[in-house]
Design a protein around this motif. Structure first.
Motif, PDB file in Angstrom:
ATOM      1  N   CYS A 177       5.026   3.851   4.815  1.00 45.43           N
ATOM      2  CA  CYS A 177       5.633   5.182   4.676  1.00 45.43           C
ATOM      3  C   CYS A 177       7.106   4.948   4.346  1.00 45.43           C
ATOM      4  O   CYS A 177       7.403   4.181   3.427  1.00 45.43           O
ATOM      5  CB  CYS A 177       5.410   6.010   5.939  1.00 45.43           C
ATOM      6  SG  CYS A 177       6.023   5.221   7.457  1.00 45.43           S
ATOM      7  N   GLN A 178       8.008   5.555   5.105  1.00 46.27           N
ATOM      8  CA  GLN A 178       9.435   5.299   4.870  1.00 46.27           C
ATOM      9  C   GLN A 178       9.942   4.139   5.727  1.00 46.27           C
ATOM     10  O   GLN A 178      10.722   3.323   5.266  1.00 46.27           O
ATOM     11  CB  GLN A 178      10.234   6.581   5.166  1.00 46.27           C
ATOM     12  CG  GLN A 178      11.732   6.456   4.958  1.00 46.27           C
ATOM     13  CD  GLN A 178      12.140   6.341   3.496  1.00 46.27           C
ATOM     14  OE1 GLN A 178      11.391   6.725   2.583  1.00 46.27           O
ATOM     15  NE2 GLN A 178      13.310   5.784   3.247  1.00 46.27           N
ATOM     16  N   THR A 179       9.487   4.089   6.995  1.00 46.73           N
ATOM     17  CA  THR A 179       9.970   3.030   7.903  1.00 46.73           C
ATOM     18  C   THR A 179       8.819   2.414   8.727  1.00 46.73           C
ATOM     19  O   THR A 179       9.067   1.877   9.799  1.00 46.73           O
ATOM     20  CB  THR A 179      11.041   3.565   8.886  1.00 46.73           C
ATOM     21  OG1 THR A 179      10.397   4.378   9.897  1.00 46.73           O
ATOM     22  CG2 THR A 179      12.118   4.383   8.205  1.00 46.73           C
ATOM     23  N   HIS A 180       7.611   2.529   8.239  1.00 48.33           N
ATOM     24  CA  HIS A 180       6.434   2.054   8.974  1.00 48.33           C
ATOM     25  C   HIS A 180       6.364   2.672  10.377  1.00 48.33           C
ATOM     26  O   HIS A 180       6.116   1.994  11.365  1.00 48.33           O
ATOM     27  CB  HIS A 180       6.391   0.528   9.060  1.00 48.33           C
ATOM     28  CG  HIS A 180       5.073  -0.004   9.549  1.00 48.33           C
ATOM     29  ND1 HIS A 180       3.860   0.595   9.278  1.00 48.33           N
ATOM     30  CD2 HIS A 180       4.774  -1.091  10.329  1.00 48.33           C
ATOM     31  CE1 HIS A 180       2.891  -0.083   9.855  1.00 48.33           C
ATOM     32  NE2 HIS A 180       3.410  -1.104  10.500  1.00 48.33           N
ATOM     33  N   HIS A 181       6.586   3.984  10.392  1.00 49.14           N
ATOM     34  CA  HIS A 181       6.353   4.783  11.596  1.00 49.14           C
ATOM     35  C   HIS A 181       5.097   5.627  11.353  1.00 49.14           C
ATOM     36  O   HIS A 181       4.088   5.442  12.033  1.00 49.14           O
ATOM     37  CB  HIS A 181       7.592   5.647  11.893  1.00 49.14           C
ATOM     38  CG  HIS A 181       7.304   6.892  12.680  1.00 49.14           C
ATOM     39  ND1 HIS A 181       7.963   8.079  12.495  1.00 49.14           N
ATOM     40  CD2 HIS A 181       6.393   7.123  13.649  1.00 49.14           C
ATOM     41  CE1 HIS A 181       7.482   8.982  13.308  1.00 49.14           C
ATOM     42  NE2 HIS A 181       6.531   8.436  14.022  1.00 49.14           N
ATOM     43  N   ARG A 182       5.130   6.520  10.357  1.00 46.10           N
ATOM     44  CA  ARG A 182       3.924   7.288  10.036  1.00 46.10           C
ATOM     45  C   ARG A 182       2.769   6.345   9.706  1.00 46.10           C
ATOM     46  O   ARG A 182       1.614   6.591  10.072  1.00 46.10           O
ATOM     47  CB  ARG A 182       4.206   8.231   8.853  1.00 46.10           C
ATOM     48  CG  ARG A 182       5.141   9.374   9.203  1.00 46.10           C
ATOM     49  CD  ARG A 182       5.525  10.193   7.986  1.00 46.10           C
ATOM     50  NE  ARG A 182       6.533   9.543   7.155  1.00 46.10           N
ATOM     51  CZ  ARG A 182       7.100  10.079   6.078  1.00 46.10           C
ATOM     52  NH1 ARG A 182       6.725  11.289   5.679  1.00 46.10           N
ATOM     53  NH2 ARG A 182       8.014   9.433   5.392  1.00 46.10           N
TER      54      ARG A 182
HETATM   55  O1  LIG Z   1       8.278   7.472   7.254  1.00 47.74           O
HETATM   56  S1  LIG Z   1       8.758   7.325   8.628  1.00 47.74           S
HETATM   57  O2  LIG Z   1       7.936   8.069   9.551  1.00 47.74           O
HETATM   58  O3  LIG Z   1       8.861   5.935   8.984  1.00 47.74           O
HETATM   59  S2  LIG Z   1      10.539   8.058   8.672  1.00 47.74           S
END
Ligand SMILES: O=S(=O)([O-])[S-]
Length: 271
Positions: free
Chosen positions: A230-235
């Motif tokens: 995703c953006q930071t490998h959280h989602r």
């Molecule tokens: O895309 S994210 O949830 O890592 S900000």
């Protein structure tokens, strides 16, 4: 033998409620400090989701330093026979990222509480405000590369017939209409299936029951190597967890995610 041995990766509140006193259990709450203070599952230990990330721009989702991980897992009382059950209050992003961390440290005993705190509360199960003591100092860990895709690895695999890049961001980010990095768009060939589309709001954010068919129809299938980001490998912590829960044999999380890919000058991008 562990009280959890017969359970699948994804468990229900009743499964956990029956085993809250099991000595091997390390129950991890990945909600927020405020939510944890208001009440958490009995015996749960709070891990601030930020502790699971390196936290440095432009790619905050990269793996924390080894010493940070050794301190984090030491405080949780990590030991070889421990069984982790993880939950959050957002449908599985941070909990899934923690499962990715457990894979990185090579610890195979873990479960995700389906629907997390929402599912627990929907069944009117009790909360506690008691905080378990921090268990101890750092533990020695060995870190493994296999659960993680790097930029170089992804570039070496782009275009392979047996690769599915699962982009867990919103369609607007995927199409490049919303930019959270210097360059917007998606990796060539990536498949967009936003993480929340895999959750069922009618069932307290549990994983949708038809998820296997939906992913198969999109080409995110068990015969492929799955790389999710995703953006930071959280989602994509959630989508990583989901692919594992479905029994997909080859799953990697791209920890650098779009924060890294979209801020590099020469990575291939489609819009
Ligand atoms: O895309 S994210 O949830 O890592 S900000």
């Amino acid at each position: 033998m562990s009280a959890f041995s017969d359970l699948p990766l994804v468990i229900e509140p009743a499964d956990l409620a029956d085993r809250l006193d099991a000595p091997e259990l390390i129950l991890v709450d990945l909600t927020s400090a405020q939510r944890y203070a208001e009440g958490h599952l009995p015996g749960a230990r709070f891990v601030d989701p930020r502790q699971t990330q390196k936290g440095q721009s432009p790619a905050p989702g990269l793996l924390p330093d080894k010493a940070q991980l050794e301190a984090l897992f030491g405080a949780l009382g990590h030991r070889p026979e421990a069984v982790y059950v993880v939950y959050d209050d957002e449908g599985g992003g941070w909990a899934g990222r923690f499962i990715w961390l457990l894979d990185v440290i090579g610890h195979p005993h873990y479960h995700y509480l389906n629907g997390g705190l929402h599912a627990w509360l929907a069944e009117q199960r009790p909360l506690s405000q008691a905080r378990p003591e921090s268990v101890g100092g750092p533990v020695a860990l060995e870190l493994h590369d296999e659960p993680t895709a790097t930029r170089d690895y992804i570039e070496s695999r782009l275009g392979a017939a047996d690769l599915a890049i699962w982009d867990a961001r919103t369609p607007a980010e995927y199409r490049g209409e919303k930019a959270l990095a210097a360059r917007a768009g998606h990796m060539p060939g990536a498949i967009n299936f936003e993480w929340t589309a895999a959750m069922d709001p009618q069932r307290a954010l549990r994983i949708r029951e038809d998820i296997a068919e939906r992913l198969q129809a999109l080409g995110i299938s068990a015969d492929k190597e799955i790389i999710t980001h995703c953006q930071t490998h959280h989602r994509s912590g959630f989508t990583y967890l989901l692919a594992k829960a479905l029994g997909y044999p080859r799953v990697k999380g791209y920890a650098g995610s779009w924060g890294e890919w979209g801020n590099l000058p020469d990575t291939p991008i489609q819009q």
